[in-house]
Design an enzyme around this catalytic site. Structure first.
Site, PDB file in Angstrom:
ATOM      1  CG  ASP A   1      23.471  -6.442 -13.000  1.00 20.51           C
ATOM      2  OD1 ASP A   1      23.568  -5.320 -12.484  1.00 20.51           O
ATOM      3  OD2 ASP A   1      24.175  -7.404 -12.659  1.00 20.51           O
ATOM      4  CD  GLU A   2      22.114  -5.755  -7.637  1.00 21.10           C
ATOM      5  OE1 GLU A   2      21.637  -5.411  -6.560  1.00 21.10           O
ATOM      6  OE2 GLU A   2      23.317  -5.760  -7.873  1.00 21.10           O
TER       7      GLU A   2
ATOM      8  CG  ASP B   1      21.987  -9.669  -8.783  1.00 24.17           C
ATOM      9  OD1 ASP B   1      22.399  -9.326  -9.905  1.00 24.17           O
ATOM     10  OD2 ASP B   1      22.672  -9.608  -7.747  1.00 24.17           O
TER      11      ASP B   1
END
Length: 508
Positions: free
Chosen positions: A105-106, A11
């Site tokens: 973003d993950e 993350d």
DNA sequence: TCTGGGGTCCTCACCCTC
DNA sequence: TCTGGAGGGTGAGGACCC
């Protein structure tokens, strides 16, 4: 459940805000708020400095400004975030073929499938190296969670934030989760959380004690069984590299509620066209058309219609959306409209036949207005140009602008909708949240520009005919600020600079 | 100045067919 | 012929996630 903590969850920390800080040296260590800047904008991401003031995601931007009056409020630059994300995902794919991105973003990574980790020590080493590699490649920090299941890995990365790594040993899951809030578990949002709280359940441990039958009674079969298993730390979901999209949709919130029925119809047509553009770009057709209407009081209606077969024909989607709109009462005003397509399929034989027929029939019928399915499909046959032409009077300027810019910038403008340049586009117009629009030029705070004399920079703010630009780039120190007339011919929009390497230093 | 945009999944109601 | 379930398709809405 794995015998070793070899599922990794990455993350990135305050991703959008961190990218902005990395690309704008003067913002490093400062409060940065990324989101919609219009009167109805909300916060997408806030830097940790801004979070200290109580700013968080999904908060109305107006409230964020009140809490953090000195924070830099910027529009999102999705094209840049996507580039950085691609770099990070590339590093993950070097570890394993099984990488499941959840967003820009993950992502989850199955380290065992990649053959890079089989036990806790090797998994930890891989996680630490990954964090270092990401920092070297992008200058950004990410947090890593390692566990024997996806759910636990995600919980771990959340606990590790910011810029940390946490490994949950296999066998300790239930004890680890027990004292945590039920809201920690994926799928427990405000509504379920409140439901459980009223029943006296606030921790994961209490959730496990309640038992499966009780949870099923409270929140339904599917959710109840899932919750109980998660409370025990059991999650057998595999990491899945490829996921097929199930729907495509576009929606716009308007700065001011729409009342005029004709205007509402026009907006629905425009959204239908944009939706079909997306649908085609994804290589799909779809069978069910969905119209979404959020009214003045925030109540939301959806109306849908299932066609006999899948389509990617803009005329068909427009007509279906218009029919659905006829069944909706819009008196009182509309704050949001959306058009979506579900029941996705690959291109069908039927579509190909229709296309061939249309090409034949439409060869001499070019004017288009009021044209049926065949003629429209014909005019659209070439792809993007055809779709843009559909806008005609109402959106001719917008189409021209989108066509005239680089694809990255075009996509960015589209995705940050609410900031579009045309006067009837939501978020546009004088005084719309720090934007200054003259003709085609919109100087939204945060966007990249280049000045013929001073080089690359970014818009710090605009208003009353002036735009203020800070001239700096990722590799430079904090730059100087200069103010120009909004129609200064030497100032023009530009693409973002890469975060690491490649910059030309010393300008400004 | 209340509350974005793009999704997924689930539940429930209703209708139709077998 | 009538009736009652089961089950699938469809439509609407809610909850949740990033």
């Amino acid at each position: 459940m794995r015998a070793a903590p070899t599922i990794l969850h990455l993350d990135m920390d305050a991703f959008y805000a961190s990218v902005e800080q990395a690309s704008k040296p003067s913002l490093r260590g400062k409060a940065v708020i990324v989101g919609g800047l219009g009167p109805r904008g909300v916060v997408a991401t806030a830097s940790y400095e801004a979070r200290r003031f109580g700013v968080h995601s999904a908060m109305p931007m107006a409230q964020a400004r009140r809490l953090c009056p000195n924070g830099a409020c910027l529009i999102p630059r999705f094209s840049l975030y996507r580039e950085v994300s691609d770099t990070v995902m590339g590093l993950l794919r070097e570890l394993s073929p099984l990488v499941e991105p959840l967003s820009l973003d993950e992502a989850f990574v199955d380290l065992e499938a990649g053959g890079v980790a089989f036990d806790a020590p090797t998994a930890r080493a891989v996680g630490e190296r990954l964090r270092a590699d990401i920092a070297a490649a992008t200058g950004l920090s990410g947090s890593v969670g390692l566990a024997g299941s996806k759910m636990l890995a995600k919980v771990a990365s959340e606990e590790a934030k910011p810029a940390g790594l946490l490994l949950i040993e296999v066998g300790t899951e239930r004890a680890h989760l027990a004292p945590m809030s039920v809201r920690t578990l994926p799928g427990v949002g405000p509504a379920t959380g409140e439901h459980l709280r009223r029943a006296g359940i606030t921790t994961v441990g209490e959730l496990a004690e309640a038992g499966e039958d009780e949870l099923v009674r409270m929140v339904g079969r599917s959710h109840g069984v899932g919750l109980y298993r998660m409370a025990l730390g059991v999650d057998e979901r595999p990491v899945v590299a490829e996921r097929d999209a199930k729907s495509v949709s576009v929606e716009d919130t308007f700065d001011v509620d729409l009342h005029d029925r004709v205007r509402i119809r026009n907006e629905v047509q425009r959204l239908a066209d944009r939706c079909v553009e997306r649908l085609r770009a994804s290589g799909h057709s779809g069978r069910t058309i969905v119209l979404k209407v959020r009214r003045y009081d925030f109540s939301t209606l959806t109306r849908s219609e299932t066609l006999r077969g899948p389509t990617d024909d803009p005329a068909v989607v427009r007509e279906a959306a218009a029919r659905l709109l006829e069944a909706v009462d819009t008196t009182g005003g509309v704050r949001l409209l959306g058009v979506g397509v579900t029941g996705l399929a690959d291109y069908t034989q039927e579509d190909l036949f229709a296309f061939a027929d249309a090409m034949a029939a439409g060869a001499g019928a070019g004017d288009g207005d009021g044209a049926g399915v065949g003629a429209e499909a014909g005019s659209d046959g070439g792809a993007v140009e055809g779709v843009e032409a559909v806008g005609r009077q109402e959106s001719a300027g917008r189409g021209g602008e989108a066509a005239g810019r680089g694809d990255g910038a075009g996509a960015e403008q589209d995705e940050s909708s609410g900031q579009g340049p045309a006067p009837d586009r939501p978020g546009a117009g004088p005084g719309a949240g720090g934007l200054e629009a003259v003709g085609e030029r919109v100087w939204a705070a945060g966007r990249d520009v280049r000045h013929a004399e001073y080089g690359p920079g970014w818009v710090q703010g605009s208003g009353v005919g002036r735009v203020t630009v800070r001239f700096e780039q990722p590799g430079s120190g904090p730059g100087r600020v200069r103010t120009f007339l909004v129609d200064d011919p030497e100032l023009e929009p530009s693409d973002p600079m890469p975060l690491v390497g490649e910059q030309s230093l010393g300008v400004g």
